[in-house]
Design an enzyme around this catalytic site. Structure first.
Site, PDB file in Angstrom:
ATOM      1  N   ASP A   1      -1.708  -3.311  -0.744  1.00 38.65           N
ATOM      2  CA  ASP A   1      -1.752  -3.509  -1.857  1.00 38.65           C
ATOM      3  C   ASP A   1      -0.134  -4.810  -2.592  1.00 38.65           C
ATOM      4  O   ASP A   1       0.173  -4.272  -3.806  1.00 38.65           O
ATOM      5  CB  ASP A   1      -1.676  -2.416  -3.309  1.00 38.65           C
ATOM      6  CG  ASP A   1      -1.876  -2.103  -4.587  1.00 38.65           C
ATOM      7  OD1 ASP A   1      -1.714  -1.636  -5.229  1.00 38.65           O
ATOM      8  OD2 ASP A   1      -2.973  -3.356  -4.925  1.00 38.65           O
TER       9      ASP A   1
ATOM     10  N   ASN B   1       3.699  -6.540  -7.484  1.00 41.30           N
ATOM     11  CA  ASN B   1       4.749  -5.566  -6.502  1.00 41.30           C
ATOM     12  C   ASN B   1       5.698  -5.527  -6.096  1.00 41.30           C
ATOM     13  O   ASN B   1       6.469  -5.031  -4.422  1.00 41.30           O
ATOM     14  CB  ASN B   1       3.745  -4.947  -5.220  1.00 41.30           C
ATOM     15  CG  ASN B   1       3.057  -3.633  -6.396  1.00 41.30           C
ATOM     16  OD1 ASN B   1       2.926  -3.195  -7.331  1.00 41.30           O
ATOM     17  ND2 ASN B   1       1.618  -3.028  -5.750  1.00 41.30           N
TER      18      ASN B   1
ATOM     19  N   THR C   1     -11.986   5.299  31.933  1.00 40.40           N
ATOM     20  CA  THR C   1     -12.726   4.154  31.975  1.00 40.40           C
ATOM     21  C   THR C   1     -14.323   4.965  31.157  1.00 40.40           C
ATOM     22  O   THR C   1     -14.782   5.139  31.005  1.00 40.40           O
ATOM     23  CB  THR C   1     -12.954   4.661  33.802  1.00 40.40           C
ATOM     24  OG1 THR C   1     -14.293   6.445  33.664  1.00 40.40           O
ATOM     25  CG2 THR C   1     -12.398   5.086  34.543  1.00 40.40           C
TER      26      THR C   1
ATOM     27  N   ASP D   1       5.786   0.164  -4.982  1.00 32.92           N
ATOM     28  CA  ASP D   1       4.365   0.206  -5.549  1.00 32.92           C
ATOM     29  C   ASP D   1       3.441   0.410  -3.480  1.00 32.92           C
ATOM     30  O   ASP D   1       2.937   0.014  -2.607  1.00 32.92           O
ATOM     31  CB  ASP D   1       3.819  -0.205  -5.681  1.00 32.92           C
ATOM     32  CG  ASP D   1       2.353   0.718  -5.945  1.00 32.92           C
ATOM     33  OD1 ASP D   1       1.788   0.104  -7.390  1.00 32.92           O
ATOM     34  OD2 ASP D   1       2.295   1.401  -5.594  1.00 32.92           O
TER      35      ASP D   1
ATOM     36  N   VAL E   1       6.435   2.785 -15.747  1.00 29.18           N
ATOM     37  CA  VAL E   1       7.865   2.844 -15.121  1.00 29.18           C
ATOM     38  C   VAL E   1       8.608   2.767 -16.505  1.00 29.18           C
ATOM     39  O   VAL E   1       8.442   2.411 -17.459  1.00 29.18           O
ATOM     40  CB  VAL E   1       8.294   1.632 -14.772  1.00 29.18           C
ATOM     41  CG1 VAL E   1       9.498   1.818 -14.191  1.00 29.18           C
ATOM     42  CG2 VAL E   1       7.424   1.424 -13.431  1.00 29.18           C
TER      43      VAL E   1
ATOM     44  N   LYS F   1       0.831  -7.812  -3.998  1.00 27.35           N
ATOM     45  CA  LYS F   1       0.293  -8.408  -5.201  1.00 27.35           C
ATOM     46  C   LYS F   1       2.153  -8.985  -5.519  1.00 27.35           C
ATOM     47  O   LYS F   1       3.266  -8.154  -5.945  1.00 27.35           O
ATOM     48  CB  LYS F   1      -0.322  -8.148  -5.960  1.00 27.35           C
ATOM     49  CG  LYS F   1       0.023  -6.916  -6.435  1.00 27.35           C
ATOM     50  CD  LYS F   1      -0.849  -5.560  -7.149  1.00 27.35           C
ATOM     51  CE  LYS F   1      -0.867  -4.690  -7.926  1.00 27.35           C
ATOM     52  NZ  LYS F   1      -2.191  -3.718  -8.377  1.00 27.35           N
TER      53      LYS F   1
HETATM   54  C1  LIG Z   1       9.106  -0.080 -10.096  1.00 26.36           C
HETATM   55  C2  LIG Z   1      10.695  -0.818 -10.513  1.00 26.36           C
HETATM   56  N1  LIG Z   1      11.965  -0.450 -10.366  1.00 26.36           N
HETATM   57  O1  LIG Z   1      12.053   0.752  -8.517  1.00 26.36           O
HETATM   58  C3  LIG Z   1      10.680  -1.189 -11.842  1.00 26.36           C
HETATM   59  C4  LIG Z   1       9.610  -1.926 -12.305  1.00 26.36           C
HETATM   60  C5  LIG Z   1       9.561  -2.320 -13.240  1.00 26.36           C
HETATM   61  C6  LIG Z   1      10.562  -3.068 -13.964  1.00 26.36           C
HETATM   62  O2  LIG Z   1      10.476  -4.006 -14.940  1.00 26.36           O
HETATM   63  C7  LIG Z   1      11.596  -2.972 -13.467  1.00 26.36           C
HETATM   64  C8  LIG Z   1      12.012  -1.819 -12.128  1.00 26.36           C
HETATM   65  O3  LIG Z   1      12.810  -1.775 -11.612  1.00 26.36           O
END
Ligand SMILES: C/C(=N\O)c1ccc(O)cc1O
Length: 330
Positions: free
Chosen positions: A146, A151, A186, A167, A32, A148
């Site tokens: 998922d 996320n 039936t 995610d 990211v 966690k």
């Molecule tokens: C996936 C995401 N934003 O949508 C994101 C992921 C990690 C981070 O430190 C900051 C963020 O904004």
């Protein structure tokens, strides 16, 4: 270097719209990046999903589960809730690029790493928002699958902030199944095993409730309920028997209501596990102050409409600054 390399490889139309900057985080399918929208200078997050790094390349057993970018982007385009991440743009080039709203507070995962611990009040504010987000997903026939700490993203570095779930790469859309159609007719000629199976079908949503239980356990205690640290029983044996690790020293400072809610999520039998609606009615969450705090945070974001630039009228007779002419340039 690698950074420049990737910069050159971003799709042209993406480069025209965004300036890509540093890496914010990385996961199994890519990373990211922080980016700036050229026109408005707003900050965004760009999730890069590497085509080359799909598990199908590295893990042959994933061949039958090719990554489904359509699901992730399709779901992102459909959802609209303050506690779910919003998609802004999508580009496909050498890799996939999903432009998402930026969450300045980063991942909840980093706030729960020992010795850091969240106060019970903050855990409640965050968890209430996660419940609202998952309630929305389940109501729209979407199972996240998922959930966690990585996320769950925080909107700011302030402890009192909005939380958003991200995610949807592993998510599943619950559609009308052939079993549902079969059970409409039936069962004169229906084999018993179909009816037995029908008894357990449709519990997909409960997998998210188990994950929420693990998340709440870790937010409150700072350690995982099931871990491979203890060799016996194995991690899978701990999970399948619902045998979570209870450290009295840690939990003695946490309210009974909070631990009661955790226990009702970490139930092995999915038919007996607490559902989202039931959790929202649990005593621990009947907290008017916490709910008011959430509503205030929400109101702040809705009040943050882009305010029009104040008109800077040049008083008559004053020489225009040289750069102002540029604005009227080509
Ligand atoms: C996936 C995401 N934003 O949508 C994101 C992921 C990690 C981070 O430190 C900051 C963020 O904004």
């Amino acid at each position: 270097d690698l950074e420049v390399g990737h910069q050159l490889e971003y799709p042209k139309e993406m480069q025209n719209k965004y300036i890509v900057s540093k890496t914010l985080g990385s996961g199994a399918c890519g990373e990211v990046k922080l980016a700036f929208e050229r026109d408005t200078h707003t900050k965004v997050a760009i999730k890069i999903i590497r085509k080359s790094k799909f598990m199908t390349d590295v893990l042959p057993e994933m061949q039958d589960k090719p990554f489904n970018i359509e699901t992730e982007v399709g779901i992102l385009k459909r959802i609209d809730h303050p506690c779910l991440i919003r998609i802004i743009d999508f580009f496909e080039g050498k890799d996939f690029y999903i432009v998402l709203e930026l969450m300045e507070g980063g991942e909840l995962f980093d706030k729960v790493q020992r010795p850091a611990r969240l106060s019970e009040r903050t855990c409640k504010l965050y968890f209430y928002q996660m419940l609202l987000a998952v309630q929305y997903l389940h109501k729209h026939g979407i199972i996240h699958r998922d959930l966690k700490l990585e996320n769950v993203l925080l909107s700011s570095r302030e402890e009192n902030c909005l939380v958003k779930i991200t995610d949807f790469g592993q998510s599943k859309i619950i559609g009308e199944t052939s079993l549902m159609q079969t059970l409409c007719g039936t069962p004169d000629y229906l084999a018993p095993e179909i009816l037995h199976f029908a008894g357990t079908a449709g519990y997909g949503r409960s997998v998210d409730c188990w994950s929420l239980g693990v998340i709440l356990f870790m937010c409150l205690s700072g350690y995982p309920p099931f871990s491979k640290k203890s060799a016996r029983p194995s991690l899978t044996e701990q999970i399948t028997s619902g045998n979570y690790c209870y450290i009295e020293e840690v939990w003695k400072d946490i309210s009974r209501d909070a631990f009661d809610l955790v226990q009702k999520f970490l139930v092995v039998d999915p038919t007996k596990r607490l559902k989202i609606e039931e959790a929202l009615e649990h005593p621990w969450l009947q907290d008017e102050h916490m709910r008011h705090t959430f509503q205030q945070l929400l109101a702040q974001t809705q009040n943050m409409r882009v305010k029009p630039e104040p008109l800077t009228l040049v008083p008559p007779g004053r020489k225009r600054d040289y750069h102002e002419d540029e604005k009227t340039g080509p």
